[in-house]
Design an enzyme around this catalytic site. Structure first.
Site, PDB file in Angstrom:
ATOM      1  N   ASP A  85       0.833  -1.223  -0.045  1.00 42.98           N
ATOM      2  CA  ASP A  85       0.043  -0.009  -0.103  1.00 42.98           C
ATOM      3  C   ASP A  85       0.876   1.124  -0.016  1.00 42.98           C
ATOM      4  O   ASP A  85       2.001   1.178   0.329  1.00 42.98           O
ATOM      5  CB  ASP A  85      -1.027   0.026   1.442  1.00 42.98           C
ATOM      6  CG  ASP A  85      -1.860   1.230   1.205  1.00 42.98           C
ATOM      7  OD1 ASP A  85      -2.405   1.720   0.175  1.00 42.98           O
ATOM      8  OD2 ASP A  85      -2.106   1.837   2.506  1.00 42.98           O
ATOM      9  N   SER A  86       0.352   2.512  -0.343  1.00 43.87           N
ATOM     10  CA  SER A  86       0.965   3.592  -0.116  1.00 43.87           C
ATOM     11  C   SER A  86       1.341   3.780   1.336  1.00 43.87           C
ATOM     12  O   SER A  86       2.594   4.399   1.307  1.00 43.87           O
ATOM     13  CB  SER A  86       0.363   4.689  -0.683  1.00 43.87           C
ATOM     14  OG  SER A  86      -0.958   4.804   0.168  1.00 43.87           O
ATOM     15  N   TYR A  95      -1.207   8.463  -2.517  1.00 40.11           N
ATOM     16  CA  TYR A  95      -1.721   8.251  -4.024  1.00 40.11           C
ATOM     17  C   TYR A  95      -2.921   8.832  -4.554  1.00 40.11           C
ATOM     18  O   TYR A  95      -3.151   8.948  -5.604  1.00 40.11           O
ATOM     19  CB  TYR A  95      -1.539   6.676  -4.159  1.00 40.11           C
ATOM     20  CG  TYR A  95      -0.233   6.093  -4.205  1.00 40.11           C
ATOM     21  CD1 TYR A  95       1.142   6.665  -3.765  1.00 40.11           C
ATOM     22  CD2 TYR A  95       0.049   4.691  -4.411  1.00 40.11           C
ATOM     23  CE1 TYR A  95       2.264   5.766  -3.945  1.00 40.11           C
ATOM     24  CE2 TYR A  95       1.158   4.022  -4.521  1.00 40.11           C
ATOM     25  CZ  TYR A  95       2.282   4.657  -4.285  1.00 40.11           C
ATOM     26  OH  TYR A  95       3.663   4.021  -4.279  1.00 40.11           O
ATOM     27  N   CYS A 144      -4.390  -1.592  -1.637  1.00 37.52           N
ATOM     28  CA  CYS A 144      -4.711  -0.349  -1.983  1.00 37.52           C
ATOM     29  C   CYS A 144      -5.837  -0.002  -2.864  1.00 37.52           C
ATOM     30  O   CYS A 144      -5.600  -0.411  -4.088  1.00 37.52           O
ATOM     31  CB  CYS A 144      -3.319   0.588  -2.353  1.00 37.52           C
ATOM     32  SG  CYS A 144      -3.555   2.227  -2.933  1.00 37.52           S
ATOM     33  N   ASN A 145      -6.841   0.451  -2.508  1.00 36.68           N
ATOM     34  CA  ASN A 145      -8.095   0.676  -3.564  1.00 36.68           C
ATOM     35  C   ASN A 145      -7.671   1.492  -4.530  1.00 36.68           C
ATOM     36  O   ASN A 145      -8.117   1.464  -5.893  1.00 36.68           O
ATOM     37  CB  ASN A 145      -9.362   1.186  -2.904  1.00 36.68           C
ATOM     38  CG  ASN A 145      -9.964   0.437  -1.832  1.00 36.68           C
ATOM     39  OD1 ASN A 145     -10.868  -0.507  -2.185  1.00 36.68           O
ATOM     40  ND2 ASN A 145      -9.395   0.415  -0.711  1.00 36.68           N
ATOM     41  N   THR A 146      -6.753   2.521  -4.413  1.00 40.07           N
ATOM     42  CA  THR A 146      -6.430   3.481  -5.502  1.00 40.07           C
ATOM     43  C   THR A 146      -5.569   2.790  -6.584  1.00 40.07           C
ATOM     44  O   THR A 146      -5.984   2.939  -7.651  1.00 40.07           O
ATOM     45  CB  THR A 146      -5.598   4.704  -4.834  1.00 40.07           C
ATOM     46  OG1 THR A 146      -6.200   5.188  -3.860  1.00 40.07           O
ATOM     47  CG2 THR A 146      -5.024   5.517  -5.851  1.00 40.07           C
ATOM     48  N   CYS A 156     -10.948   2.575   1.238  1.00 41.59           N
ATOM     49  CA  CYS A 156      -9.421   3.015   1.210  1.00 41.59           C
ATOM     50  C   CYS A 156      -9.256   2.490   2.328  1.00 41.59           C
ATOM     51  O   CYS A 156      -9.409   2.577   3.656  1.00 41.59           O
ATOM     52  CB  CYS A 156      -9.241   4.680   1.371  1.00 41.59           C
ATOM     53  SG  CYS A 156      -7.519   5.181   1.618  1.00 41.59           S
ATOM     54  N   THR A 157      -7.868   1.638   2.164  1.00 36.94           N
ATOM     55  CA  THR A 157      -7.360   0.981   3.652  1.00 36.94           C
ATOM     56  C   THR A 157      -6.947   1.763   4.614  1.00 36.94           C
ATOM     57  O   THR A 157      -6.982   1.365   5.825  1.00 36.94           O
ATOM     58  CB  THR A 157      -6.293   0.017   3.017  1.00 36.94           C
ATOM     59  OG1 THR A 157      -5.135   0.537   2.206  1.00 36.94           O
ATOM     60  CG2 THR A 157      -6.806  -1.164   2.116  1.00 36.94           C
ATOM     61  N   HIS A 158      -6.374   2.859   4.352  1.00 39.10           N
ATOM     62  CA  HIS A 158      -6.100   3.816   5.464  1.00 39.10           C
ATOM     63  C   HIS A 158      -7.303   4.027   6.333  1.00 39.10           C
ATOM     64  O   HIS A 158      -7.263   4.120   7.700  1.00 39.10           O
ATOM     65  CB  HIS A 158      -5.751   5.170   4.909  1.00 39.10           C
ATOM     66  CG  HIS A 158      -4.193   5.108   4.728  1.00 39.10           C
ATOM     67  ND1 HIS A 158      -3.726   4.455   3.467  1.00 39.10           N
ATOM     68  CD2 HIS A 158      -3.148   5.883   5.162  1.00 39.10           C
ATOM     69  CE1 HIS A 158      -2.443   4.873   3.458  1.00 39.10           C
ATOM     70  NE2 HIS A 158      -2.169   5.810   4.555  1.00 39.10           N
TER      71      HIS A 158
HETATM   72  N1  DGL Z   1      -4.752   3.102   0.868  1.00 41.37           N
HETATM   73  C1  DGL Z   1      -4.970   3.675  -0.134  1.00 41.37           C
HETATM   74  C2  DGL Z   1      -6.265   3.332  -0.711  1.00 41.37           C
HETATM   75  O1  DGL Z   1      -6.763   2.123  -0.279  1.00 41.37           O
HETATM   76  C3  DGL Z   1      -4.678   5.138  -0.489  1.00 41.37           C
HETATM   77  C4  DGL Z   1      -4.094   6.079   0.244  1.00 41.37           C
HETATM   78  C5  DGL Z   1      -3.530   7.162  -0.479  1.00 41.37           C
HETATM   79  O2  DGL Z   1      -4.135   8.003  -0.926  1.00 41.37           O
HETATM   80  O3  DGL Z   1      -2.226   7.189  -0.352  1.00 41.37           O
HETATM   81  O4  DGL Z   1      -6.623   3.656  -1.748  1.00 41.37           O
END
Ligand code: DGL
Length: 215
Positions: free
Chosen positions: A7-8, A39, A70-72, A176-178
């Site tokens: 992930d980011s 990201y 990371c969904n992104t 978003c996993t965050h």
């Molecule tokens: N954790 C990432 C996701 O699932 C994105 C976080 C970021 O913007 O870097 O989309």
């Protein structure tokens, strides 16, 4: 077996921890790219240049499957990445299908980064699984960074969620996993009104299926 998780930033760590707990017999290697996060405000082209060498490192270090936590990245680049890498890549994507199946109100909230919301894959998920469902997309553009930096503005998060709840949504998708790190806070805000979905359990189930095939 070695399983890579990428992930980011700290979002993937939540997923890596869940995988380690569920599959203690395997080794989990987690890599992130904190230097270049978030990201979610970058273009797919920029993200591809950042992600490719890191996934290559995971392959070089012996990972036989990689969870793109990371969904992104998944919503913008998974097809391209699967062309570049031969190890199975397990993609975390917004849980539109289960949310659409669960909602009684016909209204769901999707919390995601701007890049995820702008992706063709996200549009495809909505068109395929949620036609006729109202999808509320609060502006979460600053959430990933504030979670990464442990500077969570609880009032802002509450406002973003409450406005969707006021419209009558009864399912909230953490896309978003965050945001997994503030799942409890969001559950409390939504208590008695909306269910909260995040993908760790289904991803672990999919990973188990992939590992069986590899053994
Ligand atoms: N954790 C990432 C996701 O699932 C994105 C976080 C970021 O913007 O870097 O989309």
């Amino acid at each position: 077996m070695k399983i890579g998780v990428f992930d980011s930033g700290v979002g993937g760590l939540s997923v890596a921890n869940a995988i380690e707990k569920a599959l203690p017999e395997h080794i989990v290697l987690f890599k992130n790219d904190v230097e270049h996060m978030p990201y979610g405000v970058r273009t797919p082209e920029q993200i591809l240049g950042l992600v490719t060498p890191i996934l290559q490192e995971l392959v070089d270090e012996g990972c036989q499957a990689i969870v793109v936590a990371c969904n992104t990245v998944s919503t913008t680049l998974i097809k391209k990445l699967r062309e570049l890498f031969s190890v199975p890549l397990i993609a975390i994507e917004p849980m539109i299908k289960p949310a659409a199946a669960l909602t009684q109100a016909g209204k769901i909230i999707v919390c995601a980064t701007p890049t995820t919301l702008a992706s063709a894959r996200y549009a495809e998920l909505k068109a395929s699984y949620a036609p006729g469902i109202v999808v509320i997309e609060p502006d979460c553009s600053d959430w990933a960074l504030m979670i990464q930096d442990e500077q969570i503005n609880e009032t802002k998060v509450a406002e973003d969620i409450q406005s969707g709840l006021k419209e009558g949504a009864d399912v909230i998708v953490l896309a978003c996993t965050h945001y997994h790190w503030i799942e409890e806070q969001i559950r409390e805000l939504a208590a008695g009104r909306a269910q909260v979905l995040q993908p760790e359990s289904p991803i672990i189930a999919e990973l188990k299926r992939v590992l069986v095939r590899l053994q």
